[in-house]
Design an enzyme around this catalytic site. Structure first.
Site, PDB file in Angstrom:
ATOM      1  N   GLY A 261      53.611  67.702 100.627  1.00  8.80           N
ATOM      2  CA  GLY A 261      52.721  68.550  99.843  1.00  8.80           C
ATOM      3  C   GLY A 261      53.397  69.799  99.307  1.00  8.80           C
ATOM      4  N   SER A 262      52.636  70.877  99.253  1.00 10.41           N
ATOM      5  CA  SER A 262      53.096  72.095  98.582  1.00 10.41           C
ATOM      6  C   SER A 262      54.228  72.817  99.295  1.00 10.41           C
ATOM      7  CB  SER A 262      51.914  73.057  98.396  1.00 10.41           C
ATOM      8  OG  SER A 262      50.975  72.510  97.494  1.00 10.41           O
TER       9      SER A 262
END
Length: 576
Positions: free
Chosen positions: A296-297
């Site tokens: 993810g981020s």
């Protein structure tokens, strides 16, 4: 009278005696070859008979029967394994002596009675197998390995003939589940089959054990880089987080950013190496080094570092995030979009997917893939721990792959690799292979590779700290007074049946401290967390960030990181 005298003195008898003597002498001369032949034949027969007996004895001595093999195995089990200790000398694994039960069926008088008596102490043995074994013609067989002292005494009290005990060595892990995935475990023959136990065997100990040179030997302990105190803190906080956020799994790692030493690493649910059977249960896997996830981020850290490393942009460079990106039939937008032009600094703290995609476009597809490869995120990690997975990536990189990879989708890697790559962003740009053995900074420098510029690393330290101390950032809940924590959150939708799920997430928080000169990397992940009661969101900022903060708050003093409380703190100390 004369006539008798003349017979005694006559010459006729002498020639006859001479002829007889000559005949006897001639017989002996003629008989010599026959005797020699008989002597040779006798010698050949003698050598042949005793040679056959010798060959037979050698054959019998080399044919392994059950008892011989079992006692050889037991001798190997009596081999001493070196203790495993943490960096402070606390014991992680050691040997203890235990008794194992064997039978000699040929000496058993009544197999039926012996079976019933043994089952009264060991009721989990298979009755049919036990009776068939005790009534067989085998010379030796194991009935149960590694008995408890009470079981041994109870069997002794039975007084069953043909039953005996063999002292063996068993591996004991005082910490139980605390560091199970790091230490690993051994099999019933005291041979390492997982974790650092297997690493030790692969380094030559197994050959030493098989050769018999390790029996009753005094072996030096093997010191690991693990700090048992920090290991306990990490596991304790993750266990509490799993309960609080009702997740299916959690894990984390604490790493020295200057040396690559792993000070703590765990994955929950875990297992107790004293009971290796637990490791076979479906959910008991080392997710931190052997699990593959879209991070993810947290990957936006690497995307921003990549852009800064080109020298084409700086923290104030602008990227248009006013409109979603449409590509390949998909629309890429921001979770809490500002719908305006953002600086690189704002792209990071607002965690803009659109801005990260624009950063990746700046570098190009080939440059993006090469950068992630240089950071070790796309290849199998090289370290002592055997349980390491190989990351997955698109077979052919296209623009859409580069864009999705910029914010952590489409590429699966391990949490441990993510932490290692982050170390390079924090320590001046040097990628240091992780190790579970002690290593000095000088030794680390010898194996380190410069992967980004020092100026890009300086900018990333600034962004990490800003994302925690600035109220606009997503890492606020990781802030711990005095320890200057920095980090980046990541909330990734999990792939379920080939599609991204809206309600199943893999959350992570990638952090470092103290940010003026980062010494340690802390990565926390929680798999499928649920919102806390009374709260709506279950994003990484709401669960992994505070969990990382709790780990740092408890572990930092043990790692000799002094808090910096500023002027207020100095005033309090003076007053005290």
């Amino acid at each position: 009278m004369f006539s008798r005298k003349s017979q005694k003195t006559g010459s006729s008898p002498e020639p006859k005696r001479e002829r007889r003597a000559a005949v006897r002498h001639g017989d002996r001369m003629n008989a010599t070859p026959d005797n020699k032949s008989r002597f040779v034949i006798a010698m050949v027969l003698f050598v042949g008979v005793y040679g056959a007996i010798g060959v037979r004895l050698v054959t019998w001595g080399t044919v392994p029967d059950a008892r011989t093999m079992s006692f050889r195995a037991a001798d190997q089990i009596m081999a001493s394994r070196p203790d495993l200790v943490d960096r402070n000398g606390s014991v992680l694994a050691t040997d203890i002596r235990v008794a194992s039960l064997f039978a000699e069926p040929r000496k058993i008088v009544d197999a039926n009675e012996a079976s019933e008596l043994l089952l009264s102490v060991l009721p989990d043995l298979d009755p049919k197998w036990l009776y068939n074994s005790l009534s067989s013609e085998a010379g030796f067989l194991w009935l149960r390995r590694e008995l408890t002292p009470s079981q041994q005494q109870a069997i002794l009290d039975l007084g069953v003939p043909g039953i005996g005990f063999r002292t063996e060595k068993r591996r004991f892990y005082p910490g139980g589940t605390t560091a199970g995935f790091v230490t690993g475990h051994v099999n019933v023959d005291n041979q390492g089959i997982a974790g650092m136990e297997k690493y030790i065997d692969d380094q030559g100990y197994l050959a030493l054990q098989n050769s018999g040179l390790a029996v009753d030997a005094e072996l030096e302990p093997v010191q690991l880089s693990i700090d048992l105190r920090v290991q306990h803190i990490l596991r304790d906080e993750l266990s509490e987080a799993m309960t609080r956020y009702r997740s299916i799994a959690a894990g984390g790692v604490v790493m020295n950013a200057k040396t690559g030493e792993i000070l703590a690493m765990t994955s929950l649910p875990d297992y107790d190496p004293n009971d290796p059977r637990q490791a076979l249960e479906k959910d008991r896997m080392n997710r931190t080094s052997a699990g593959l996830y879209e991070m993810g981020s947290t990957f936006k850290s690497f995307t921003s570092a990549m852009a800064l490393d080109t020298g084409k942009v700086n923290l104030l460079s602008k990227f248009d995030a006013s409109r979603p990106i449409r590509i390949g039939g998909h629309q890429i937008s921001d979770f809490h979009g500002k719908k305006r032009v953002l600086t690189l600094e704002e792209v990071f703290i607002y965690s803009s997917n659109i801005g990260s995609a624009k950063e990746a476009e700046l570098v190009g597809i080939e440059g993006h893939q090469a950068f992630l490869t240089r950071l070790g995120l796309l290849s199998r990690l090289q370290t002592e721990l055997p349980e390491v997975a190989t990351p997955t990536q698109p077979k052919n990189w296209k623009l859409v792959n580069s864009i999705t990879a910029s914010y952590g989708h489409g590429i699966s890697t391990t949490p441990l690799q993510t932490a290692v790559a982050a170390g390079a962003l924090m320590n001046g740009g040097k990628l240091i292979p992780p190790t579970f053995l002690p290593r000095t900074e000088e030794q680390a420098a010898a194996v380190a590779t410069q992967v980004i510029t020092k100026s890009a690393s300086d900018d990333m330290r600034y962004l990490f700290r800003l994302n925690v101390e600035d109220q606009r950032g997503s890492g606020n809940y990781a802030e711990i007074d005095g320890y200057r924590v920095g980090g980046k959150t990541g909330t990734a939708n999990k792939v379920v049946n080939g599609r991204y799920s809206d309600n199943k997430k893999f959350n992570a928080f990638l952090s470092a401290f103290p940010m003026d000169d980062p010494q340690y990397i802390v990565l926390i992940y929680i798999d499928e967390p649920q919102p806390e009661p009374g709260k709506y969101y279950a994003t990484a900022g709401m669960n992994t960030a505070p969990t990382a903060g709790n780990v740092i708050r408890r572990a930092a003093p043990l790692l000799n990181v002094k808090p910096d409380l500023g002027p207020t703190g100095e005033t309090l100390l003076v007053s005290y």
